[in-house]
Motif scaffolding. Structure first.
Motif, PDB file in Angstrom:
ATOM      1  N   ARG A 126      15.054 -17.780  17.600  1.00 48.88           N
ATOM      2  CA  ARG A 126      15.595 -18.258  18.880  1.00 48.88           C
ATOM      3  C   ARG A 126      15.147 -19.682  19.149  1.00 48.88           C
ATOM      4  NH1 ARG A 126      11.779 -17.797  23.694  1.00 48.88           N
ATOM      5  NH2 ARG A 126      13.624 -18.017  24.967  1.00 48.88           N
ATOM      6  N   CYS A 127      15.782 -20.291  20.128  1.00 49.69           N
ATOM      7  CA  CYS A 127      15.388 -21.590  20.667  1.00 49.69           C
ATOM      8  C   CYS A 127      14.405 -21.314  21.799  1.00 49.69           C
ATOM      9  CB  CYS A 127      16.621 -22.304  21.213  1.00 49.69           C
ATOM     10  SG  CYS A 127      16.290 -23.820  22.133  1.00 49.69           S
ATOM     11  N   ARG A 128      13.196 -21.884  21.705  1.00 50.61           N
ATOM     12  CA  ARG A 128      12.200 -21.640  22.747  1.00 50.61           C
ATOM     13  C   ARG A 128      12.627 -22.317  24.051  1.00 50.61           C
ATOM     14  NH1 ARG A 128       6.729 -23.901  21.464  1.00 50.61           N
ATOM     15  NH2 ARG A 128       6.613 -22.152  20.050  1.00 50.61           N
ATOM     16  N   ASP A 129      12.833 -21.501  25.055  1.00 53.35           N
ATOM     17  CA  ASP A 129      13.128 -21.954  26.408  1.00 53.35           C
ATOM     18  C   ASP A 129      12.774 -20.788  27.329  1.00 53.35           C
ATOM     19  OD1 ASP A 129      13.934 -23.595  28.480  1.00 53.35           O
ATOM     20  OD2 ASP A 129      16.084 -23.427  28.076  1.00 53.35           O
ATOM     21  N   ARG A 130      12.635 -21.081  28.604  1.00 51.00           N
ATOM     22  CA  ARG A 130      12.356 -20.002  29.550  1.00 51.00           C
ATOM     23  C   ARG A 130      13.518 -19.017  29.540  1.00 51.00           C
ATOM     24  NH1 ARG A 130       9.332 -21.353  34.798  1.00 51.00           N
ATOM     25  NH2 ARG A 130      10.834 -19.791  35.419  1.00 51.00           N
ATOM     26  N   TRP A 131      13.195 -17.739  29.581  1.00 53.35           N
ATOM     27  CA  TRP A 131      14.229 -16.713  29.519  1.00 53.35           C
ATOM     28  C   TRP A 131      15.222 -16.851  30.658  1.00 53.35           C
ATOM     29  CZ3 TRP A 131      15.050 -14.150  25.259  1.00 53.35           C
ATOM     30  CH2 TRP A 131      14.006 -14.034  24.340  1.00 53.35           C
ATOM     31  N   SER A 132      14.800 -17.378  31.776  1.00 53.53           N
ATOM     32  CA  SER A 132      15.684 -17.537  32.934  1.00 53.53           C
ATOM     33  C   SER A 132      16.530 -18.807  32.857  1.00 53.53           C
ATOM     34  CB  SER A 132      14.844 -17.566  34.216  1.00 53.53           C
ATOM     35  OG  SER A 132      13.922 -18.640  34.167  1.00 53.53           O
ATOM     36  N   GLN A 133      16.359 -19.612  31.809  1.00 53.09           N
ATOM     37  CA  GLN A 133      17.095 -20.874  31.711  1.00 53.09           C
ATOM     38  C   GLN A 133      17.973 -20.979  30.472  1.00 53.09           C
ATOM     39  OE1 GLN A 133      13.996 -23.827  32.080  1.00 53.09           O
ATOM     40  NE2 GLN A 133      13.873 -23.558  34.284  1.00 53.09           N
ATOM     41  N   LEU A 134      18.231 -19.872  29.801  1.00 54.11           N
ATOM     42  CA  LEU A 134      19.049 -19.921  28.590  1.00 54.11           C
ATOM     43  C   LEU A 134      20.510 -20.246  28.875  1.00 54.11           C
ATOM     44  CD1 LEU A 134      17.747 -16.799  26.610  1.00 54.11           C
ATOM     45  CD2 LEU A 134      17.141 -19.200  26.282  1.00 54.11           C
ATOM     46  N   GLY A 135      20.998 -19.891  30.053  1.00 53.84           N
ATOM     47  CA  GLY A 135      22.417 -20.004  30.366  1.00 53.84           C
ATOM     48  C   GLY A 135      22.981 -21.401  30.295  1.00 53.84           C
TER      49      GLY A 135
END
Length: 151
Positions: A126-135
């Motif tokens: 995956r691409c590391r980013d906050r789970w709430s900001q994937l959209g």
């Protein structure tokens, strides 16, 4: 039932404003096989999704080479990032291994290198980013995986 329970627990663990379960769903139907003795496989990894099945099964302690090509963004109008991510590690390509509905600790990858599997199981990226900001993420990397050649 185990798949639903696993996804529910994952949802509860990562729930935050902006979390989208459709972007964090696991690809349960994907077949996983050991890396071939020769050649490599190519996997597409989208910045917009959570853990993505590679189809690669690894033995504990198995070494594999990887190389990632392409760029992705963590927000509209943001910088193009390679698999190395930004200075803080956001946007970095990372992996995790699942065996019997249990996950290893995530491990950092990046543009290219050699990695040793911390345990036996199926490889997800995956691409590391906050789970709430994937959209709002955009872009896809091509990741090439192969067995590390004997020296």
């Amino acid at each position: 039932a185990r798949e639903i329970s696993f996804e529910y627990d994952f949802f509860v663990q990562h729930l935050d404003n902006g979390f989208r379960s459709d972007l964090c769903a696991w690809q349960w139907g994907r077949k996983f096989l050991y890396l071939p003795s020769q050649g490599y496989i190519t996997v597409k990894v989208a910045a917009k999704y959570g853990w993505q099945a590679t189809g690669v099964k690894l033995a504990a302690g198995q070494s594999f080479d990887y190389s990632a090509k392409g760029t992705w963004k963590l927000q509209p109008g943001g910088d193009d990032l390679t698999a190395d991510g930004d200075a803080n590690g956001q946007g970095r390509l990372e992996g995790i291994i699942m065996k019997d509905f249990s996950l290893s600790e995530p491990f950092e990858l990046g543009n290219r290198g050699v990695c040793t599997a911390p345990q036996e199981g199926d490889l997800y990226l995956r691409c590391r980013d906050r789970w709430s900001q994937l959209g709002d993420n955009d872009g896809t990397l091509s990741v090439y995986l192969r067995k590390t050649p004997a020296r």
